[in-house]
Scaffold this motif. Sequence first.
Motif, mmCIF file in Angstrom:
data_model
loop_
_atom_site.group_PDB
_atom_site.id
_atom_site.type_symbol
_atom_site.label_atom_id
_atom_site.label_comp_id
_atom_site.label_asym_id
_atom_site.label_seq_id
_atom_site.Cartn_x
_atom_site.Cartn_y
_atom_site.Cartn_z
ATOM 1 N N TYR A 97 5.327 17.441 46.128
ATOM 2 C CA TYR A 97 5.484 17.750 47.557
ATOM 3 C C TYR A 97 4.158 17.572 48.255
ATOM 4 N N ARG A 98 4.199 17.057 49.495
ATOM 5 C CA ARG A 98 2.973 16.979 50.285
ATOM 6 C C ARG A 98 3.276 17.381 51.718
ATOM 7 N N ILE A 99 2.245 17.763 52.433
ATOM 8 C CA ILE A 99 2.380 18.156 53.839
ATOM 9 C C ILE A 99 2.342 16.902 54.703
ATOM 10 N N ARG A 100 3.287 16.786 55.604
ATOM 11 C CA ARG A 100 3.295 15.631 56.495
ATOM 12 C C ARG A 100 3.973 16.026 57.803
ATOM 13 N N PHE A 101 3.203 16.102 58.867
ATOM 14 C CA PHE A 101 3.750 16.443 60.178
ATOM 15 C C PHE A 101 4.231 15.145 60.841
ATOM 16 N N ALA A 102 5.472 14.810 60.573
ATOM 17 C CA ALA A 102 6.037 13.561 61.082
ATOM 18 C C ALA A 102 7.509 13.773 61.405
ATOM 19 N N HIS A 103 7.959 13.131 62.461
ATOM 20 C CA HIS A 103 9.365 13.213 62.863
ATOM 21 C C HIS A 103 10.204 12.375 61.912
ATOM 22 N N HIS A 104 11.257 12.975 61.391
ATOM 23 C CA HIS A 104 12.131 12.294 60.442
ATOM 24 C C HIS A 104 13.371 11.771 61.163
ATOM 25 N N HIS A 105 13.791 10.547 60.829
ATOM 26 C CA HIS A 105 14.905 9.918 61.539
ATOM 27 C C HIS A 105 16.238 10.619 61.311
ATOM 28 N N GLN A 106 16.337 11.490 60.311
ATOM 29 C CA GLN A 106 17.575 12.230 60.059
ATOM 30 C C GLN A 106 17.429 13.727 60.329
ATOM 31 N N THR A 107 16.294 14.299 59.940
ATOM 32 C CA THR A 107 16.129 15.758 60.034
ATOM 33 C C THR A 107 15.269 16.183 61.217
ATOM 34 N N GLY A 108 14.770 15.198 61.982
ATOM 35 C CA GLY A 108 13.965 15.542 63.148
ATOM 36 C C GLY A 108 12.659 16.198 62.748
ATOM 37 N N ASP A 109 12.367 17.355 63.350
ATOM 38 C CA ASP A 109 11.119 18.075 63.085
ATOM 39 C C ASP A 109 11.349 19.341 62.258
ATOM 40 N N LYS A 110 12.467 19.377 61.548
ATOM 41 C CA LYS A 110 12.790 20.563 60.767
ATOM 42 C C LYS A 110 11.795 20.792 59.637
ATOM 43 N N TRP A 111 11.294 19.697 59.057
ATOM 44 C CA TRP A 111 10.421 19.813 57.888
ATOM 45 C C TRP A 111 9.026 19.296 58.202
ATOM 46 N N CYS A 112 8.039 19.947 57.594
ATOM 47 C CA CYS A 112 6.669 19.430 57.657
ATOM 48 C C CYS A 112 6.120 19.232 56.249
ATOM 49 N N ILE A 113 6.953 19.479 55.248
ATOM 50 C CA ILE A 113 6.629 19.105 53.872
ATOM 51 C C ILE A 113 7.761 18.210 53.376
ATOM 52 N N TYR A 114 7.393 17.208 52.617
ATOM 53 C CA TYR A 114 8.381 16.256 52.134
ATOM 54 C C TYR A 114 8.206 16.029 50.643
ATOM 55 N N PRO A 115 9.334 15.982 49.909
ATOM 56 C CA PRO A 115 9.251 15.743 48.464
ATOM 57 C C PRO A 115 8.874 14.293 48.184
ATOM 58 N N MET A 116 8.178 14.066 47.081
ATOM 59 C CA MET A 116 7.816 12.723 46.682
ATOM 60 C C MET A 116 9.049 11.991 46.145
ATOM 61 N N TYR A 117 8.983 10.674 46.171
ATOM 62 C CA TYR A 117 10.121 9.850 45.767
ATOM 63 C C TYR A 117 10.573 10.174 44.343
ATOM 64 N N ASP A 118 9.648 10.228 43.398
ATOM 65 C CA ASP A 118 10.025 10.444 41.996
ATOM 66 C C ASP A 118 10.709 11.787 41.773
ATOM 67 N N PHE A 119 10.339 12.777 42.544
ATOM 68 C CA PHE A 119 10.959 14.096 42.421
ATOM 69 C C PHE A 119 12.340 14.092 43.081
ATOM 70 N N THR A 120 12.442 13.391 44.175
ATOM 71 C CA THR A 120 13.672 13.380 44.964
ATOM 72 C C THR A 120 14.768 12.538 44.322
ATOM 73 N N HIS A 121 14.363 11.391 43.822
ATOM 74 C CA HIS A 121 15.340 10.405 43.374
ATOM 75 C C HIS A 121 16.241 10.938 42.253
ATOM 76 N N CYS A 122 15.640 11.523 41.247
ATOM 77 C CA CYS A 122 16.434 11.988 40.111
ATOM 78 C C CYS A 122 17.344 13.157 40.512
ATOM 79 N N ILE A 123 16.846 14.045 41.366
ATOM 80 C CA ILE A 123 17.660 15.182 41.801
ATOM 81 C C ILE A 123 18.829 14.705 42.655
ATOM 82 N N SER A 124 18.580 13.727 43.531
ATOM 83 C CA SER A 124 19.653 13.174 44.359
ATOM 84 C C SER A 124 20.718 12.531 43.489
#
Length: 551
Positions: free
Chosen positions: A193-220
């Motif tokens: 996980y890392r901190i990233r203050f960025a607007h997301h095209h699906q979740t808007g500004d709900k999150w300011c931390i985002y999971p890394m691809y390798d962590f997300t992919h297997c769980i998804s």
Amino acid sequence: MTQVDTRPSNFIRNIIDDDLKTGKHQSIQTRFPPEPNGYLHIGHAKSICLNFGIAKDYENATCNLRFDDTNPVKEDVDYVHAIAKDVAWLGFEWQGDIRYSSDYFEQIYNYAVELIENDKAYVCELNAEQTREYRGTLTCPGKDSPFRSRPVAESLDLFKRMRAGEFSEGSMMLRAKIDMASPNMKMRDPVIYRIRFAHHHQTGDKWCIYPMYDFTHCISDAIEGVTHSLCTLEFEDHRPLYDWVLANISIAPKPRQIEFSRLNLQYTLTSKRKLNALIEDKLVSGWDDPRMPTISGMRRRGYPATALREFSKRIGVTKQENTVELASLEACVREDLEANGPRAMAVLDPIKVIITNYDEDKSESLTAPVHPKDETMGTRSLPFSRELYIDRADFKEVGNKHYKRLKLNQEVRLRNAYVIRADDFKTDDAGNITEVYCTYDAGTLGKNPEDGRKVKGVIHWVDAKINKTAEFRVYDRLFLVDNPGAESDVNSVLNPDSLILKHGYVETNLAEAVAEKAYQFEREGYFCTDNKDSTAEHLVFNRTVALRATF
């Protein structure tokens, strides 16, 4: 009679067959999981055909379209729409609605909390440079972060505060606690996980931390019940982390990751980063430039979806890295268009022919087949009058014995029309031929002349009075070398003749040509109407592929 199984066979399908036979799985679930940070290219087409092809060929099998959207800085909803359009255009349907990894952000966050609670993850405050230093090298093990022994309760508190937006970007990250001495660099306490203050095209500004691809992919994959997670060989080193994450969280499904060789195609770049650089440098017009190896570019150029599917089938699926000849792809396109492409005539570099013994006030409508080998396509009418256009390369004052086209005092046949003979010509002040004066034989209409005279040369033409002006974009491969990705400066190996513009005439029938549907312009190549720039007032045709390999 025993039914023959015509499905393609490869090592992945063999694994699936064994899993079904042993009862490990009762049904098969695959997925196509692009990151929405660019357009899909020909390499993705191979993966699409593999994942959706498996879902199509096995009973009760399904395939999801899921966007692994973990990096909002580089992602855009326009990419989402373009990718979905590409998959559908290729002829595949995904199971249910389009999915996003961001749909599972809350669950993924909770699994991260679970890892912290089990002392399998910790909040680290090393900066980027320190993190690289502590990671070690391929020959030297890494060393533990000074925050690795941080108490569980403290990491839990900091992680919650990270989510609440209390810390700046780069100041903290969540890392899995695995093995800093692992020979696999991916397993040396990777960031999850890392901190990233960025607007997301699906979740808007709900999150300011985002999971890394390798962590997300297997769980998804696990959340969706994917049975076989298929990816290219560069993810082979990621598989231990894929398995580690699933083994250390309380999730039941355990997808199996299987790697296959990516598609390496001659004269082609398949790096989204490098392709995007071409766009930013304005060396191409965009992701859908017909010279680009993107699915959108190929569609705009007139490549049939059936040809891309056939190409994917022919190259097969293996674990062996290799480079496929671009000619193999072009051959699939030609074969498809030879069988299915309507015929038409176009003159790309025109000079005028005047038939001096044809009545000035006369005009007629000749008939030609839409396709010479498919009568079901019907016929088309060809206006014919005293003045015509032919291609400049089809006339010479003097030609050698191998020149079978029009030259002084020699006859040729006009395609689907009459035999003509060149008697004279006219030039401009620069010496360029502008008009050719011919006579015609009225008894030679069609393929079976009444007098039985055999004429070796056949040339195409367009009526000079009734036609449509058009712009022709003659495309060729974008690079001069067969492995542009190996070049330090890909701009230095760009093909200066990858796009040549010409202006001429087409049959009036082409005024209603459907965008992206390729025609065979007889003796010129396969062309299609451009899907963006062509209008009724200004027709634009893109060359899909030459009639034969000429590069």
